[in-house]
Design a protein around this motif. Structure first.
Motif, PDB file in Angstrom:
ATOM      1  N   ILE A 504       0.848  -1.182   0.000  1.00 11.57           N
ATOM      2  CA  ILE A 504       0.000   0.000   0.000  1.00 11.57           C
ATOM      3  C   ILE A 504       0.887   1.237   0.000  1.00 11.57           C
ATOM      4  N   PRO A 505       0.409   2.343  -0.558  1.00 10.83           N
ATOM      5  CA  PRO A 505       1.227   3.563  -0.637  1.00 10.83           C
ATOM      6  C   PRO A 505       1.533   4.111   0.762  1.00 10.83           C
ATOM      7  N   ILE A 506       2.725   4.707   0.866  1.00 13.62           N
ATOM      8  CA  ILE A 506       3.101   5.411   2.082  1.00 13.62           C
ATOM      9  C   ILE A 506       2.544   6.823   1.990  1.00 13.62           C
ATOM     10  N   LEU A 507       1.880   7.254   3.053  1.00 11.84           N
ATOM     11  CA  LEU A 507       1.234   8.560   3.058  1.00 11.84           C
ATOM     12  C   LEU A 507       2.265   9.658   2.793  1.00 11.84           C
ATOM     13  N   GLY A 508       1.994  10.473   1.765  1.00 11.56           N
ATOM     14  CA  GLY A 508       2.897  11.565   1.416  1.00 11.56           C
ATOM     15  C   GLY A 508       4.103  11.142   0.615  1.00 11.56           C
ATOM     16  N   SER A 509       4.091   9.924   0.055  1.00 14.63           N
ATOM     17  CA  SER A 509       5.235   9.435  -0.713  1.00 14.63           C
ATOM     18  C   SER A 509       4.738   8.539  -1.838  1.00 14.63           C
ATOM     19  N   ASP A 510       5.589   8.370  -2.862  1.00 14.75           N
ATOM     20  CA  ASP A 510       5.253   7.484  -3.984  1.00 14.75           C
ATOM     21  C   ASP A 510       5.678   6.043  -3.727  1.00 14.75           C
ATOM     22  N   LYS A 511       6.342   5.800  -2.610  1.00 11.07           N
ATOM     23  CA  LYS A 511       6.819   4.457  -2.304  1.00 11.07           C
ATOM     24  C   LYS A 511       5.695   3.609  -1.714  1.00 11.07           C
ATOM     25  N   LEU A 512       5.914   2.287  -1.751  1.00 11.61           N
ATOM     26  CA  LEU A 512       4.941   1.334  -1.201  1.00 11.61           C
ATOM     27  C   LEU A 512       5.554   0.644   0.017  1.00 11.61           C
ATOM     28  N   ARG A 513       4.706   0.239   0.931  1.00 11.72           N
ATOM     29  CA  ARG A 513       5.156  -0.530   2.083  1.00 11.72           C
ATOM     30  C   ARG A 513       4.359  -1.827   2.166  1.00 11.72           C
ATOM     31  N   GLU A 514       4.972  -2.836   2.753  1.00 11.70           N
ATOM     32  CA  GLU A 514       4.326  -4.144   2.869  1.00 11.70           C
ATOM     33  C   GLU A 514       3.335  -4.124   4.028  1.00 11.70           C
ATOM     34  N   ALA A 515       2.188  -4.729   3.779  1.00 12.91           N
ATOM     35  CA  ALA A 515       1.142  -4.749   4.801  1.00 12.91           C
ATOM     36  C   ALA A 515       0.365  -6.052   4.705  1.00 12.91           C
ATOM     37  N   LYS A 516      -0.384  -6.339   5.747  1.00 14.73           N
ATOM     38  CA  LYS A 516      -1.291  -7.483   5.785  1.00 14.73           C
ATOM     39  C   LYS A 516      -2.723  -6.972   5.921  1.00 14.73           C
ATOM     40  N   PHE A 517      -3.652  -7.787   5.523  1.00 15.44           N
ATOM     41  CA  PHE A 517      -5.057  -7.440   5.711  1.00 15.44           C
ATOM     42  C   PHE A 517      -5.810  -8.675   6.175  1.00 15.44           C
ATOM     43  N   SER A 518      -6.902  -8.432   6.851  1.00  9.43           N
ATOM     44  CA  SER A 518      -7.777  -9.506   7.299  1.00  9.43           C
ATOM     45  C   SER A 518      -9.162  -8.915   7.467  1.00  9.43           C
ATOM     46  N   PHE A 519     -10.132  -9.407   6.706  1.00 10.62           N
ATOM     47  CA  PHE A 519     -11.501  -8.931   6.900  1.00 10.62           C
ATOM     48  C   PHE A 519     -12.452 -10.114   6.919  1.00 10.62           C
ATOM     49  N   VAL A 520     -13.501  -9.948   7.723  1.00 10.43           N
ATOM     50  CA  VAL A 520     -14.482 -11.010   7.957  1.00 10.43           C
ATOM     51  C   VAL A 520     -15.850 -10.507   7.526  1.00 10.43           C
ATOM     52  N   LEU A 521     -16.597 -11.355   6.803  1.00 11.27           N
ATOM     53  CA  LEU A 521     -17.923 -11.007   6.298  1.00 11.27           C
ATOM     54  C   LEU A 521     -18.964 -11.919   6.940  1.00 11.27           C
ATOM     55  N   PHE A 522     -20.112 -11.311   7.322  1.00  7.80           N
ATOM     56  CA  PHE A 522     -21.243 -12.062   7.856  1.00  7.80           C
ATOM     57  C   PHE A 522     -22.497 -11.606   7.128  1.00  7.80           C
TER      58      PHE A 522
END
Length: 560
Positions: A504-522
């Motif tokens: 995902i983009p780094i706020l205020g920069s053109d670089k990207l940083r590694e991240a994880k996501f987890s979402f649950v649907l009901f």
């Protein structure tokens, strides 16, 4: 006739014996034990308690075992009372009570309970209990305005205990450093003597020699050794700095040389007196000469007088010498102070290093470093969490921070669109983001569905998950790798969990940083509920936060 009478009497006796045997058997059983069960009420409100009582009458030699554990299901045992025992003659009356309850209304049956008396088992009768709902008359319930938000003082927690302990440790270390390093210690007698000027030390040494027992014990060798050391020490400090290790002839030659060079105004007679006493001392020490005690006392007085003459013969110190002496003392004090500072810093550094190594060994060096320097995810994990319900129907969830409502504008002409409510902490571009969404679809839309559509699932969670990933891409996420799995909450609600990694983009920069996501649907009927969490990769604190959040999720069904 007599024969028939005998047969009748025989049968009568047999019947009599049979009845008597039955009575004896029944009497023995009843005399062995009796079990009775009662309850104090057959109808209670939800959550109220019914007292279940078992009464056993046995002889004093019988062992009785009452039911233990949750053997009263569907009723729940909330308390088991101690056994009440009364004795009458050779029998015991035992009363065991249990507190039972139920939190759902309805008619319930307390099952038979097994009581062991000796090696025999007895079973109680089953009893019925009615659990009534609590009826609320809403027509008599007053309606009131919503109360304003009340500011609650935050609990101070236990941090003050750790602060007090740290202050005590620091105070103890400071006290030890002051006591052993910085404290002006009282001088010993030897130290006080060493600080005296050479003349005063020599005079004091002569006085101590007078108080010794050399002459009383006729120890002239020891007496002359101390006497000559006194004069040599004084000459070494004030006249000739090799006086202690010089022989008598060398010392006398040096004194004459200094006199001839006008460096010391000492008379020939003074030098001769010093020489005479030094040579007599050499005879006593090495040739075992034995002068009388009176002569030794005269030599002592002569040395006392010559010390005065040497002092008078010495030139007055120049201003330069006085300045050098003052500078020397200041340098000594500065070096002493520097030594104390270095020693203090070294001890404090050693203690700090030892503390860090110990804490690192116990808790891990990364944890200690993050505690000292600070770490955003660690602060969230160890902060005061908030458990709250969001949306309608509510999603109950525990988060490190309170989720704030995100207002969604209502567009004119789209009143029939799904109603949504969102609550969030942070955004996708922040270090940590938690969002709870609830969408409610209008029920009337389902009227136009075909029979085949009506039999299909209400919402395709897999398709919703794909659209959520597409939404992340629209916000700048790259390289999304997602997995799906079934998810079940602690209260049994089932949903779909999507999790994985992305950039995902780094706020205020053109670089990207590694991240994880987890979402649950009901989903349930016309309701779609969603919990989205985005957090840094390779962050153990964030992993623990997400695990704790997911375990806390509970769903409450919507009530009509």
């Amino acid at each position: 006739m007599n024969y028939k009478l005998r047969i009748t009497n025989f049968r009568h006796n047999q019947l009599k014996q049979l009845v008597l045997s039955c009575v004896l058997v029944l009497f023995s059983l009843f005399s062995y034990s009796q079990v009775k069960t009662t309850i104090d009420s057959t109808s209670i409100k939800i959550g109220a308690q019914v007292t279940y009582k078992i009464e056993v009458d046995v002889d004093t030699t019988s062992l009785v075992i009452f039911p233990e554990g949750q053997t009263f299901s569907p009723m729940e045992m909330i308390e088991s009372y101690t056994i009440d025992t009364t004795k009458k003659d050779d029998r015991y009356n035992l009363i065991k009570k249990y507190g039972l309850t139920q939190f759902d209304s309805g008619a319930y049956t307390i099952p038979k309970q097994k009581i062991l008396i000796g090696s025999k088992a007895f079973y109680t009768d089953s009893l019925k209990v009615e659990i009534r709902e609590i009826v609320v008359d809403t027509t008599k319930q007053g309606l009131y305005d919503i109360k304003p938000i009340i500011t609650v003082e935050k609990s101070i927690g236990n941090w003050w205990k750790y602060l007090l302990l740290a202050l005590l440790v620091i105070a103890l270390i400071g006290f030890l450093l002051w006591w052993f390093i910085w404290r002006v210690k009282p001088l010993t007698e030897e130290e006080e003597i060493a600080l005296l000027p050479p003349y005063d030390r020599a005079k004091l040494a002569l006085k101590q020699l007078d108080e010794s027992s050399y002459l009383q014990n006729e120890n002239l060798k020891g007496y002359y050794s101390d006497l000559t050391f006194i004069i040599r020490k004084y000459l070494d400090e004030k006249v000739y700095d090799h006086a202690l290790e010089s022989t008598t002839d060398e010392l006398v030659s040096r004194l004459n040389l200094l006199k001839d060079g006008n460096q010391i105004e000492l008379s020939k007679n003074d030098i001769r007196n010093i020489e005479t006493i030094l040579k007599r001392a050499d005879l006593v020490k090495f040739a075992k000469g034995t002068p009388d005690v009176a002569l030794a006392e005269i030599d002592r007085n002569t040395i006392d007088l010559e010390i005065d003459h040497v002092k008078e013969a010495l030139p007055e110190p120049t201003e330069e010498e006085k300045l050098k002496d003052k500078q020397y003392k200041e340098d000594q004090e500065r070096r002493n102070k520097t030594r104390k500072i270095v020693l203090t810093v070294g001890i404090v550094a050693f203690l700090l290093l030892g503390t860090l190594v110990g804490l690192g060994y116990k808790y891990g060096f990364s944890y200690v470093k993050d505690t000292i320097l600070g770490h955003e995810s660690k602060e969230l994990l160890e902060g005061e969490w908030v458990t709250s319900a969001y949306g309608a129907p509510p999603i109950i969830i525990a988060t490190p921070k309170v989720l704030k409502r995100i207002e969604s504008p209502v567009i004119e002409g789209q009143e029939n669109q799904p109603k949504s409510s969102s609550f969030s902490y942070g955004t996708m571009l922040d270090v940590f983001n938690v969002t709870v969404n609830t969408m409610q679809f209008p029920k009337q839309e389902r009227a136009a569905e075909t029979q085949e559509q009506a039999n299909a699932p209400e919402v395709d969670l897999g398709a919703i998950s794909e659209r959520a990933l597409q939404g992340m891409e629209a916000q700048g996420a790259k390289n999304i790798v997602a997995l799906k799995d079934k998810f079940t909450t602690t209260n049994g609600a089932e949903g779909l969990k999507s999790y994985g990694t992305m950039n995902i983009p780094i706020l205020g920069s053109d670089k990207l940083r590694e991240a994880k996501f987890s979402f649950v649907l009901f989903t349930a009927e016309n309701i779609l509920q969603q919990v989205v969490i985005i957090y840094p990769e390779d962050d153990t604190y964030a992993d623990d936060i997400v695990e704790r959040i997911l375990k806390s999720i509970e769903l409450n069904p919507k009530t009509e």
